[in-house]
Motif scaffolding. Structure first.
Motif, PDB file in Angstrom:
ATOM      1  N   GLY A  71      -5.338  19.589   0.105  1.00 21.78           N
ATOM      2  CA  GLY A  71      -4.744  19.489  -1.120  1.00 21.78           C
ATOM      3  C   GLY A  71      -4.048  18.387  -1.170  1.00 21.78           C
ATOM      4  N   PHE A  72      -3.455  18.107  -2.539  1.00 16.85           N
ATOM      5  CA  PHE A  72      -2.629  16.784  -2.829  1.00 16.85           C
ATOM      6  C   PHE A  72      -1.277  16.642  -1.965  1.00 16.85           C
ATOM      7  N   HIS A  73      -0.502  17.657  -2.096  1.00 17.87           N
ATOM      8  CA  HIS A  73       0.706  17.841  -1.335  1.00 17.87           C
ATOM      9  C   HIS A  73       0.832  17.439  -0.093  1.00 17.87           C
ATOM     10  N   ALA A  74       0.051  18.260   0.796  1.00 15.21           N
ATOM     11  CA  ALA A  74      -0.224  17.954   2.253  1.00 15.21           C
ATOM     12  C   ALA A  74      -0.832  17.043   2.702  1.00 15.21           C
ATOM     13  N   THR A  75      -1.420  16.147   1.915  1.00 15.89           N
ATOM     14  CA  THR A  75      -2.152  15.026   2.164  1.00 15.89           C
ATOM     15  C   THR A  75      -1.274  13.748   2.287  1.00 15.89           C
ATOM     16  N   SER A  76      -1.157  12.935   3.129  1.00 20.87           N
ATOM     17  CA  SER A  76      -0.342  11.663   3.371  1.00 20.87           C
ATOM     18  C   SER A  76      -1.597  10.302   3.289  1.00 20.87           C
ATOM     19  N   ILE A  77      -0.642   9.456   3.172  1.00 23.30           N
ATOM     20  CA  ILE A  77      -1.383   8.067   3.070  1.00 23.30           C
ATOM     21  C   ILE A  77      -2.046   7.794   4.581  1.00 23.30           C
ATOM     22  N   ALA A  78      -1.219   8.358   5.513  1.00 23.36           N
ATOM     23  CA  ALA A  78      -1.774   8.395   7.106  1.00 23.36           C
ATOM     24  C   ALA A  78      -2.983   9.071   7.275  1.00 23.36           C
ATOM     25  N   ASP A  79      -2.848  10.072   6.583  1.00 24.11           N
ATOM     26  CA  ASP A  79      -4.296  11.032   6.729  1.00 24.11           C
ATOM     27  C   ASP A  79      -5.533  10.257   6.205  1.00 24.11           C
ATOM     28  N   LEU A  80      -5.317   9.674   5.003  1.00 18.74           N
ATOM     29  CA  LEU A  80      -6.433   8.921   4.380  1.00 18.74           C
ATOM     30  C   LEU A  80      -6.779   7.768   5.336  1.00 18.74           C
ATOM     31  N   MET A  81      -5.808   7.106   5.736  1.00 17.20           N
ATOM     32  CA  MET A  81      -5.885   5.955   6.679  1.00 17.20           C
ATOM     33  C   MET A  81      -6.802   6.301   8.004  1.00 17.20           C
ATOM     34  N   LYS A  82      -6.418   7.527   8.398  1.00 11.54           N
ATOM     35  CA  LYS A  82      -7.392   7.948   9.630  1.00 11.54           C
ATOM     36  C   LYS A  82      -8.583   8.578   9.140  1.00 11.54           C
ATOM     37  N   ALA A  83      -8.748   9.173   8.253  1.00 14.47           N
ATOM     38  CA  ALA A  83     -10.418   9.442   7.797  1.00 14.47           C
ATOM     39  C   ALA A  83     -11.036   8.217   7.472  1.00 14.47           C
ATOM     40  N   SER A  84     -10.604   7.312   6.741  1.00 19.32           N
ATOM     41  CA  SER A  84     -11.240   6.114   6.249  1.00 19.32           C
ATOM     42  C   SER A  84     -11.302   5.007   7.185  1.00 19.32           C
ATOM     43  N   GLY A  85     -10.637   5.092   8.184  1.00 20.81           N
ATOM     44  CA  GLY A  85     -10.441   3.723   9.162  1.00 20.81           C
ATOM     45  C   GLY A  85      -9.631   2.507   8.513  1.00 20.81           C
ATOM     46  N   LEU A  86      -9.148   2.549   7.427  1.00 21.76           N
ATOM     47  CA  LEU A  86      -8.629   1.496   6.707  1.00 21.76           C
ATOM     48  C   LEU A  86      -7.052   1.333   6.977  1.00 21.76           C
ATOM     49  N   ALA A  87      -6.531   0.152   6.821  1.00 28.21           N
ATOM     50  CA  ALA A  87      -5.161  -0.105   6.980  1.00 28.21           C
ATOM     51  C   ALA A  87      -4.580   0.229   5.677  1.00 28.21           C
ATOM     52  N   SER A  88      -3.330   0.636   5.793  1.00 30.30           N
ATOM     53  CA  SER A  88      -2.416   0.811   4.248  1.00 30.30           C
ATOM     54  C   SER A  88      -2.691  -0.296   3.378  1.00 30.30           C
ATOM     55  N   ALA A  89      -2.505  -1.588   3.971  1.00 28.55           N
ATOM     56  CA  ALA A  89      -2.628  -2.676   2.819  1.00 28.55           C
ATOM     57  C   ALA A  89      -4.039  -2.643   2.395  1.00 28.55           C
ATOM     58  N   SER A  90      -4.960  -2.515   3.105  1.00 29.50           N
ATOM     59  CA  SER A  90      -6.423  -2.073   2.483  1.00 29.50           C
ATOM     60  C   SER A  90      -6.578  -1.107   1.211  1.00 29.50           C
ATOM     61  N   ILE A  91      -5.832  -0.014   1.784  1.00 26.92           N
ATOM     62  CA  ILE A  91      -5.999   1.163   0.576  1.00 26.92           C
ATOM     63  C   ILE A  91      -5.144   0.724  -0.595  1.00 26.92           C
ATOM     64  N   TYR A  92      -3.926  -0.098  -0.455  1.00 20.75           N
ATOM     65  CA  TYR A  92      -2.948  -0.260  -1.750  1.00 20.75           C
ATOM     66  C   TYR A  92      -3.724  -1.370  -2.556  1.00 20.75           C
ATOM     67  N   LYS A  93      -4.716  -2.093  -1.930  1.00 21.10           N
ATOM     68  CA  LYS A  93      -5.596  -3.147  -2.654  1.00 21.10           C
ATOM     69  C   LYS A  93      -6.332  -2.527  -3.652  1.00 21.10           C
ATOM     70  N   LEU A  94      -6.826  -1.268  -3.173  1.00 16.30           N
ATOM     71  CA  LEU A  94      -7.669  -0.465  -4.309  1.00 16.30           C
ATOM     72  C   LEU A  94      -7.126   0.676  -5.265  1.00 16.30           C
ATOM     73  N   TYR A  95      -5.991   1.379  -4.562  1.00 17.28           N
ATOM     74  CA  TYR A  95      -5.316   2.092  -5.626  1.00 17.28           C
ATOM     75  C   TYR A  95      -3.744   1.724  -5.513  1.00 17.28           C
ATOM     76  N   PRO A  96      -3.024   2.008  -6.369  1.00 15.51           N
ATOM     77  CA  PRO A  96      -1.450   1.831  -6.359  1.00 15.51           C
ATOM     78  C   PRO A  96      -0.849   3.022  -5.738  1.00 15.51           C
ATOM     79  N   ASP A  97      -1.285   4.049  -5.461  1.00 14.36           N
ATOM     80  CA  ASP A  97      -0.433   5.267  -4.811  1.00 14.36           C
ATOM     81  C   ASP A  97      -1.503   6.471  -4.629  1.00 14.36           C
TER      82      ASP A  97
END
Length: 242
Positions: A71-97
């Motif tokens: 779900g949206f609320h239970a998902t954190s950026i850390a979860d997305l980092m773990k699933a994708s293998g990307l660092a937060s800096a790389s993620i924020y280059k793609l999407y603002p939030d």
């Protein structure tokens, strides 16, 4: 003694020559005069601070899976980092939030689903198109991922009311499903395959509610054969009888 001293002088001069040669080679590298410069520079670039390559689509696919499960609320950026293998800096280059990522993932899910329905509706005869639509939904509801249910319904349940953007996207998805069902029913009626005593809009609306209900039912692991029997009943209700 004199002979030993002479050997020392010879070694000393060779050392000076070696150092001078190395210095000249380094100078040539800096000035771009050495024939090995392109390859050397390329290797240096590979080894010094090279960023990790990634594909935006791979990240979006990984994010969709996480949002769909948590779900949206239970998902954190850390979860997305773990699933994708990307660092937060790389993620924020793609999407603002996080919200932007969620909306992009939901849009992709909806567009993929509608594209499959449209292709089925356009390329197959009405009866086959409707049967495959029903059976495909049954498969989705009973496979390993069936317990996740429909991502659209999950987003609606979590974020509506209160989120205008999600409400508009869900309405777009539901309208698209009904539009495709209506197209199948109308073509079937025109070809004399589906019954004419019930309006196409009524049958399409009924089929839509049944399909979405099947996806919710999938969260409790229904039996596939039971869903197939229910689908056959629906088909018999739609088909024209002599």
């Amino acid at each position: 003694m004199i002979e030993l001293f002479g050997q020392f002088i010879c070694v000393f001069n060779l050392s000076k020559l070696y150092l001078l040669t190395c210095g000249m080679f380094n100078l040539q590298l800096r000035l771009g005069l050495c024939c090995e410069t392109p390859k050397t520079v390329e290797n240096m670039k590979k080894n010094i601070g090279r960023p990790r390559e990634f594909h935006p689509q791979d990240f979006l696919n990984a994010s969709l899976s996480v949002f769909w499960m948590k779900g949206f609320h239970a998902t954190s950026i850390a979860d997305l980092m773990k699933a994708s293998g990307l660092a937060s800096a790389s993620i924020y280059k793609l999407y603002p939030d996080k919200r932007s990522i969620f909306l992009a993932a939901l849009t992709q899910y909806m567009n993929d689903g509608l594209s499959r329905m449209e292709k089925r509706a356009c390329e197959q005869d009405p009866e086959k198109a409707l049967r495959e639509t029903l059976d495909y939904c049954a498969l989705l509801s009973t496979d390993e991922d069936g317990m996740r249910g429909c991502f659209t319904i999950a987003a609606a349940s979590e974020l509506i009311p209160g989120d205008k953007d999600i409400c508009e996207k869900v309405s777009y998805m539901f309208s698209g499903i009904k539009k495709n069902l209506l197209s199948i029913i109308k073509r079937g009626q025109e070809k004399g395959v589906f019954r004419l005593d019930v309006k196409a809009e009524v049958m399409a609306e009924s089929l839509f509610m049944m399909l979405e209900g099947m996806r919710v039912y999938g969260k409790v692991k229904p039996d596939f054969s039971c869903l197939r029997q229910a689908n056959e009943f629906i088909m018999m209700s739609v088909l024209k009888t002599d």
